[in-house]
Design a protein around this motif. Structure first.
Motif, PDB file in Angstrom:
ATOM      1  N   TYR A 186      -5.771  -6.547 -15.211  1.00 53.01           N
ATOM      2  CA  TYR A 186      -6.060  -5.632 -14.268  1.00 53.01           C
ATOM      3  C   TYR A 186      -5.875  -4.195 -14.635  1.00 53.01           C
ATOM      4  O   TYR A 186      -6.312  -3.272 -14.075  1.00 53.01           O
ATOM      5  CB  TYR A 186      -5.943  -6.132 -12.811  1.00 53.01           C
ATOM      6  CG  TYR A 186      -4.497  -6.176 -12.506  1.00 53.01           C
ATOM      7  CD1 TYR A 186      -3.406  -5.087 -12.329  1.00 53.01           C
ATOM      8  CD2 TYR A 186      -3.409  -7.340 -12.365  1.00 53.01           C
ATOM      9  CE1 TYR A 186      -2.149  -5.106 -12.083  1.00 53.01           C
ATOM     10  CE2 TYR A 186      -2.393  -7.660 -12.112  1.00 53.01           C
ATOM     11  CZ  TYR A 186      -1.589  -6.497 -12.079  1.00 53.01           C
ATOM     12  OH  TYR A 186      -0.315  -6.737 -11.577  1.00 53.01           O
ATOM     13  N   ASP A 187      -4.982  -3.932 -15.462  1.00 51.71           N
ATOM     14  CA  ASP A 187      -4.702  -2.523 -15.864  1.00 51.71           C
ATOM     15  C   ASP A 187      -5.990  -2.120 -16.738  1.00 51.71           C
ATOM     16  O   ASP A 187      -6.470  -0.781 -16.450  1.00 51.71           O
ATOM     17  CB  ASP A 187      -3.363  -2.307 -17.034  1.00 51.71           C
ATOM     18  CG  ASP A 187      -2.071  -2.412 -16.089  1.00 51.71           C
ATOM     19  OD1 ASP A 187      -2.262  -2.068 -14.994  1.00 51.71           O
ATOM     20  OD2 ASP A 187      -1.022  -2.438 -16.614  1.00 51.71           O
TER      21      ASP A 187
ATOM     22  N   ARG B 231       0.988   6.786 -16.243  1.00 50.71           N
ATOM     23  CA  ARG B 231       1.236   5.981 -14.927  1.00 50.71           C
ATOM     24  C   ARG B 231       2.133   6.925 -14.039  1.00 50.71           C
ATOM     25  O   ARG B 231       2.523   8.096 -14.285  1.00 50.71           O
ATOM     26  CB  ARG B 231       2.077   4.719 -15.308  1.00 50.71           C
ATOM     27  CG  ARG B 231       1.160   3.833 -16.262  1.00 50.71           C
ATOM     28  CD  ARG B 231       2.020   2.391 -16.580  1.00 50.71           C
ATOM     29  NE  ARG B 231       1.481   1.373 -17.301  1.00 50.71           N
ATOM     30  CZ  ARG B 231       0.601   0.557 -16.557  1.00 50.71           C
ATOM     31  NH1 ARG B 231       0.453   0.382 -15.343  1.00 50.71           N
ATOM     32  NH2 ARG B 231      -0.164  -0.250 -17.483  1.00 50.71           N
ATOM     33  N   GLU B 232       2.115   6.288 -12.848  1.00 52.15           N
ATOM     34  CA  GLU B 232       3.311   7.062 -11.765  1.00 52.15           C
ATOM     35  C   GLU B 232       4.588   7.393 -12.573  1.00 52.15           C
ATOM     36  O   GLU B 232       5.385   8.427 -12.013  1.00 52.15           O
ATOM     37  CB  GLU B 232       3.254   6.044 -10.570  1.00 52.15           C
ATOM     38  CG  GLU B 232       2.091   6.003  -9.916  1.00 52.15           C
ATOM     39  CD  GLU B 232       2.249   5.102  -8.402  1.00 52.15           C
ATOM     40  OE1 GLU B 232       2.056   5.836  -7.407  1.00 52.15           O
ATOM     41  OE2 GLU B 232       2.408   3.886  -8.589  1.00 52.15           O
TER      42      GLU B 232
ATOM     43  N   GLY C 222       4.120   1.544 -12.328  1.00 51.63           N
ATOM     44  CA  GLY C 222       3.491   2.305 -11.538  1.00 51.63           C
ATOM     45  C   GLY C 222       1.924   2.141 -11.940  1.00 51.63           C
ATOM     46  O   GLY C 222       1.339   1.885 -12.810  1.00 51.63           O
ATOM     47  N   ARG C 223       1.001   2.805 -10.942  1.00 53.69           N
ATOM     48  CA  ARG C 223      -0.362   2.471 -11.028  1.00 53.69           C
ATOM     49  C   ARG C 223      -0.805   3.520 -12.103  1.00 53.69           C
ATOM     50  O   ARG C 223      -0.154   4.425 -12.475  1.00 53.69           O
ATOM     51  CB  ARG C 223      -1.163   2.815  -9.660  1.00 53.69           C
ATOM     52  CG  ARG C 223      -0.992   4.207  -9.289  1.00 53.69           C
ATOM     53  CD  ARG C 223      -1.649   4.313  -7.993  1.00 53.69           C
ATOM     54  NE  ARG C 223      -1.175   5.595  -7.287  1.00 53.69           N
ATOM     55  CZ  ARG C 223      -2.204   6.688  -7.640  1.00 53.69           C
ATOM     56  NH1 ARG C 223      -3.160   6.651  -8.361  1.00 53.69           N
ATOM     57  NH2 ARG C 223      -1.922   7.938  -6.877  1.00 53.69           N
TER      58      ARG C 223
ATOM     59  N   ALA D  25      -8.563  -1.394 -14.324  1.00 48.13           N
ATOM     60  CA  ALA D  25      -8.217  -0.207 -13.632  1.00 48.13           C
ATOM     61  C   ALA D  25      -8.871   1.142 -14.525  1.00 48.13           C
ATOM     62  O   ALA D  25      -9.353   2.101 -14.031  1.00 48.13           O
ATOM     63  CB  ALA D  25      -6.888   0.240 -13.152  1.00 48.13           C
TER      64      ALA D  25
END
Length: 575
Positions: A57-58, A37-38, A19-20, A61
């Motif tokens: 891209y983590d 994370r989620e 998850g994000r 973020a």
């Protein structure tokens, strides 16, 4: 501090975090960087190992999320700054470049749909720690716990204590396993508050509470059976806003400042006033004493929990500062009425925002009037205008709209009268009606439903004339009391016989020939009397209380603090 016993992490179901990214934190106590994370938390032993995340891209973020670094470790702050700078440059610095995948063609075949080769993405293994580190926890420290909630800003569980003890925060639900059995049971018996959007994260902490409690060896067998029956308590549980509101409304008001400081959502909830409207509907009312012993300084006192609070200083001109003032608490507002350099002025303190602002003036500005409040409505009757004329005008103030409304005039004009609400009706009692300073002995009753006034003979206990203060009146549990400071007697009004009856003595500090400098008020189900310094040797304010339902008058000192001045103004806020 007793050493916390470590619990085997393999007991918990091992799920790969996904998850994000919600937040990331440098945790000094376990020498790790945690990425939440989620679904799950990843731990890294070094800052550079974060760059091994399989999806570049983590890392990108992370550059958009502020690192939580409460230990103020300079290395973590520098790393955060460097990866942000490197992202802006297009990852040109290879030392702080995240992992990009390697494309490998599969079996040298072509994709018939695109006529291009088929590839798979090859990543190096993520350099996470092999075992989940557990935070060493304090033991048996939740005895003064008030509540706990999920902070949507930092994505931690926050435990709030009574008094001034600092809040305790937990990032990972698994850290709960190192709490003592008594602390875990304490958490179990409190629902965790969270917003609707954070239901999954909030329930995660609840689920770990149940599972950890069953694992602890020092829990009694009967407690384990009871907890086993409750194992599904947190499964698919959605507390949501309604239960959060109902739970918060039962807390003492002095906790709300700390709750508002937890995150933006709780702060907006407190300031919206919705919580107080819900308290009013469910008759959850606390009465606080607000008083002033200084022209610009106000203080508040919670008589039940014996808590003090300083209000912000008023910002007024010199004219208002040294003018005579009237005060009234209504709803969540405190009104202070006086004269500034340009004319009549009203300043309003909001308990919701803890700030002062200028309020709308009365339709007919007056002073030395009788006033009282009930819920969000206050009524102001009589008084004198700027020319000294004694008035019969009456107005009401609505704290929800901040507006004034003219009501029918009284039967007699009067100043220096006292106002009370009793049995749902407004009364103005005593005062002066003419220039000869002879006090009125009657009172007047205003029926809010019929909007009519009725005169009641011999309702005044005295006061309000010949230089004396207005009658010192208080209503508690719909019974009317008066303080006769000259005779040091406490009186009660008999509604049946329409007469005053002495029922006891006042505390010794209440002695006064004219009644000035003393506040006598009804405060919910109790009567309070506030007195300032009696002489140069005793420079302090004292607050005494008596609860009529507990028996004959027995005064108890519930609060005191240093002060050089007597009580200028006093009001009771019930919300």
């Amino acid at each position: 501090m007793p050493e916390a016993a470590q619990v085997d992490y393999l007991w918990f179901e091992k799920v790969k975090p996904s998850g994000r990214i919600l937040c990331w934190m440098f945790v000094k106590e376990i020498h790790c960087v945690a990425i939440k994370r989620e679904f799950g938390i990843q731990y890294f032993r070094s800052l550079l190992s974060i760059l091994s995340l399989p999806l570049f891209y983590d890392v990108a973020a992370l550059t958009k999320i502020d690192l939580i670094n409460r230990s103020k470790y300079d290395g973590a702050t520098l790393f955060e700054r460097l990866i942000r700078m490197n992202k802006k440059s297009g990852w040109k610095d290879k030392s702080y470049k995240p992992q990009f995948p390697i494309y490998q063609q599969i079996n040298f075949t072509l994709d018939p749909a695109t006529n291009t080769g088929r590839y798979k993405l090859i990543y190096e293994p993520t350099k996470v720690v092999d075992k989940i580190p557990l935070m060493p926890m304090r033991q048996d420290f939740l005895g003064e716990m008030r509540l706990w909630c999920y902070d949507s800003d930092t994505h931690e569980a926050v435990i709030v204590f009574n008094g001034d003890q600092e809040n305790f925060r937990m990032l990972d639900p698994m850290w709960i396993v190192n709490l003592s059995a008594s602390d875990i049971n304490k958490l179990y018996r409190h629902d965790i508050f969270y917003e609707d959007k954070d239901a999954h994260q909030g329930n995660t902490f609840g689920q770990f509470i149940v599972r950890t409690t069953l694992k602890k060896e020092d829990i009694k067998t009967e407690d384990k059976v009871w907890l086993c029956k409750s194992i599904f308590r947190f499964r698919d549980l959605h507390i949501g806003c309604d239960l959060t509101m109902k739970s918060l409304m039962s807390l003492p008001r002095y906790n709300y400042a700390r709750i508002a400081s937890l995150n933006r959502s709780f702060r907006e909830l407190i300031r919206s006033g919705e919580l107080y409207r819900l308290r009013s509907v469910h008759q959850v009312i606390e009465h606080w004493v607000y008083f002033s012993c200084d022209p610009l300084k106000w203080e508040a006192f919670d008589p039940v929990n014996e808590k003090w609070m300083n209000l912000p200083m008023m910002d007024t001109d010199l004219g208002f500062q040294f003018s005579d003032k009237e005060s009234m608490a209504v709803g969540t507002d405190l009104l202070v009425i006086g004269n500034d350099m340009l004319g009549p002025g009203i300043y309003k303190y909001s308990f919701l925002t803890n700030s002062w602002s200028q309020g709308l003036p009365m339709n007919e500005p007056r002073w030395l009037l009788g006033s009282a409040s009930f819920k969000n409505i206050a009524i102001f009757a009589g008084g004198v205008d700027r020319n000294g004329k004694i008035m019969d005008a009456v107005e009401s103030y609505d704290s929800e709209t901040g507006t004034w409304k003219t009501l029918p005039s009284m039967i007699k004009p009067r100043k220096l009268g006292s106002g009370v609400f009793m049995d749902g009706k407004f009364y103005v009692i005593g005062g002066i009606s003419s220039s000869d300073s002879n006090p009125l002995t009657c009172g007047e009753e205003y029926d809010l439903d019929t909007q009519k006034w009725t005169e009641i003979p011999n309702m005044s206990p005295g006061g309000g004339g010949h230089g004396m203060a207005p009658p010192l009146l208080a209503v508690a549990s719909n019974e009317l009391y008066a303080a006769d400071c000259a005779a040091m007697e406490l009186k009660m009004y008999s509604k049946k016989n329409k007469e005053w009856v002495a029922i006891g003595r006042l505390p010794e500090i209440a002695h006064s020939r004219d009644g000035w400098g003393i506040a006598f008020r009804g405060c919910g189900n109790r009567v309070v009397i506030i007195c300032g310094p009696r002489d140069t040797q005793n420079r302090y304010i004292e607050i005494y209380s008596w609860v009529p339902s507990e028996g004959p008058p027995q005064w108890t000192r519930i609060g005191w603090k240093s002060s050089n001045n007597f009580v200028y103004n006093c009001a009771i806020m019930g919300c």
